[in-house]
Enzyme design. Structure first.
Site, PDB file in Angstrom:
ATOM      1  N   ASP A  66       0.814  -1.211   0.000  1.00  0.00           N
ATOM      2  CA  ASP A  66       0.000   0.000   0.000  1.00  0.00           C
ATOM      3  C   ASP A  66       0.853   1.269   0.000  1.00  0.00           C
ATOM      4  O   ASP A  66       2.076   1.212   0.179  1.00  0.00           O
ATOM      5  CB  ASP A  66      -0.961  -0.010   1.206  1.00  0.00           C
ATOM      6  CG  ASP A  66      -0.284  -0.422   2.510  1.00  0.00           C
ATOM      7  OD1 ASP A  66       0.956  -0.386   2.581  1.00  0.00           O
ATOM      8  OD2 ASP A  66      -1.001  -0.785   3.452  1.00  0.00           O
ATOM      9  N   ASN A 132      -7.664  -2.672  14.126  1.00  0.00           N
ATOM     10  CA  ASN A 132      -9.037  -3.033  13.743  1.00  0.00           C
ATOM     11  C   ASN A 132      -9.056  -4.256  12.822  1.00  0.00           C
ATOM     12  O   ASN A 132     -10.075  -4.564  12.215  1.00  0.00           O
ATOM     13  CB  ASN A 132      -9.725  -1.842  13.061  1.00  0.00           C
ATOM     14  CG  ASN A 132      -8.976  -1.374  11.818  1.00  0.00           C
ATOM     15  OD1 ASN A 132      -7.986  -1.984  11.419  1.00  0.00           O
ATOM     16  ND2 ASN A 132      -9.456  -0.304  11.204  1.00  0.00           N
ATOM     17  N   HIS A 134      -7.223  -4.617  10.088  1.00  0.00           N
ATOM     18  CA  HIS A 134      -6.938  -4.372   8.666  1.00  0.00           C
ATOM     19  C   HIS A 134      -5.657  -5.087   8.231  1.00  0.00           C
ATOM     20  O   HIS A 134      -4.732  -5.274   9.024  1.00  0.00           O
ATOM     21  CB  HIS A 134      -6.929  -2.873   8.314  1.00  0.00           C
ATOM     22  CG  HIS A 134      -5.765  -2.083   8.786  1.00  0.00           C
ATOM     23  ND1 HIS A 134      -5.824  -0.731   9.022  1.00  0.00           N
ATOM     24  CD2 HIS A 134      -4.481  -2.432   9.056  1.00  0.00           C
ATOM     25  CE1 HIS A 134      -4.649  -0.297   9.400  1.00  0.00           C
ATOM     26  NE2 HIS A 134      -3.817  -1.308   9.439  1.00  0.00           N
ATOM     27  N   GLU A 139      -9.712  -1.829   5.361  1.00  0.00           N
ATOM     28  CA  GLU A 139     -10.386  -1.573   6.626  1.00  0.00           C
ATOM     29  C   GLU A 139     -11.609  -2.505   6.755  1.00  0.00           C
ATOM     30  O   GLU A 139     -12.043  -3.107   5.760  1.00  0.00           O
ATOM     31  CB  GLU A 139     -10.804  -0.103   6.677  1.00  0.00           C
ATOM     32  CG  GLU A 139      -9.643   0.889   6.502  1.00  0.00           C
ATOM     33  CD  GLU A 139      -8.774   1.061   7.752  1.00  0.00           C
ATOM     34  OE1 GLU A 139      -8.622   0.106   8.547  1.00  0.00           O
ATOM     35  OE2 GLU A 139      -8.218   2.165   7.910  1.00  0.00           O
TER      36      GLU A 139
HETATM   37  P1  PGA Z   1       2.321  -1.565  12.694  1.00  0.00           P
HETATM   38  O1  PGA Z   1       1.148  -1.446  11.631  1.00  0.00           O
HETATM   39  O2  PGA Z   1       3.253  -2.600  12.185  1.00  0.00           O
HETATM   40  O3  PGA Z   1       2.948  -0.196  12.720  1.00  0.00           O
HETATM   41  O4  PGA Z   1       1.684  -1.944  13.999  1.00  0.00           O
HETATM   42  C1  PGA Z   1       0.521  -2.599  11.192  1.00  0.00           C
HETATM   43  C2  PGA Z   1      -0.643  -2.266  10.279  1.00  0.00           C
HETATM   44  O5  PGA Z   1      -1.314  -1.241  10.501  1.00  0.00           O
HETATM   45  O6  PGA Z   1      -0.905  -3.054   9.363  1.00  0.00           O
END
Ligand code: PGA
Length: 237
Positions: A66, A132, A134, A139
């Site tokens: 992404d 959440n 994702h 999302e």
């Molecule tokens: P993080 O993010 O590795 O910074 O916890 C993970 C994500 O949001 O997919």
């Protein structure tokens, strides 16, 4: 699903060994990379192993999950910048064969899945997990058949990522992400989660029902998934 549970340091080492094995068998594998704080230990380990000649990315093609909409690859919070600085500059990958969705040319998102397919499909997709559930920036509520697309970021995600920006206002409101179908098309998937803060969503995703309301739960339907967790992230399993 296979769970690998260990200390944060050992998780990074074990995940890195997965790449060593894969690339020794298949040096021109197509890899799916992720950003966020979770893979940083793995990326440091891959850089170390590559420096010692134990793994080579010379013939690898990569596709990132992404990118923030509106950020150019030279912006220090863009995911292109993140990948260059945290991995690509420290390994022997050919940067011209690394792909990150464009945050500026949103229409190009449509061609991203096709480019993955033309490269032979992703052999191993790395994922983090949002609070959440994702995966990528898919999302809750993202349809199962989604391919790379533009998404609105939830307030929860923007707040979680605000730590990297000077203020919440600066966090982009949209992103381009591989879809759920793009991720599920990978032949193997490796998800990493670290810390107590991820324990609830790890439990919901991998021991609860499969639902688009918890996007990571859909991985339960994939035939080849490894979940790398530190003891804190695994504490509610
Ligand atoms: P993080 O993010 O590795 O910074 O916890 C993970 C994500 O949001 O997919």
């Amino acid at each position: 699903m296979k769970f690998i549970i260990d200390t944060e340091e050992n998780i990074a080492k074990k995940a890195a060994q997965r790449y060593v094995e894969l690339l020794s068998r298949n040096p021109d594998a197509v890899l799916g990379f992720a950003t966020g704080s979770t893979p940083l230990g793995l990326y440091a380990e891959l850089a170390r192993l590559c420096g010692e000649g134990k793994v080579s990315f010379r013939d690898v093609t990569s596709f990132n999950l992404d990118e923030y909409a509106g950020l150019d690859g030279s912006h220090d919070q863009s995911y292109r910048y993140f990948m260059n600085h945290n991995l690509f500059e420290h390994i022997d990958i050919d940067v011209s064969r690394t792909h990150v969705p464009s945050g500026l040319d949103i229409a190009a998102a449509e061609a991203y899945d096709k480019a993955i397919e033309e490269a032979g499909g992703i052999e191993l997709q790395l994922l983090g997990i949002g609070n959440n559930g994702h995966i990528g920036f898919n999302e809750p509520g993202t349809p199962l058949d989604s391919i790379t697309h533009l998404v609105d970021l939830t307030e929860m995600t923007r707040k979680a990522n605000a730590r990297f920006f000077t203020s919440l206002d600066e966090v982009p409101t949209q992103a381009v992400t591989m879809g759920i179908k793009t991720v599920m098309n990978a032949r193997s998937i490796m998800l990493m989660a670290l810390g107590k803060g991820k324990a609830d969503i790890v439990k919901a995703s991998f021991t609860g029902p499969v639902t688009t309301l918890v996007p990571a739960s859909i991985l339960q339907l994939h035939p080849s998934v490894e979940i790398y967790l530190d003891y804190d992230a695994a504490s509610l399993l």
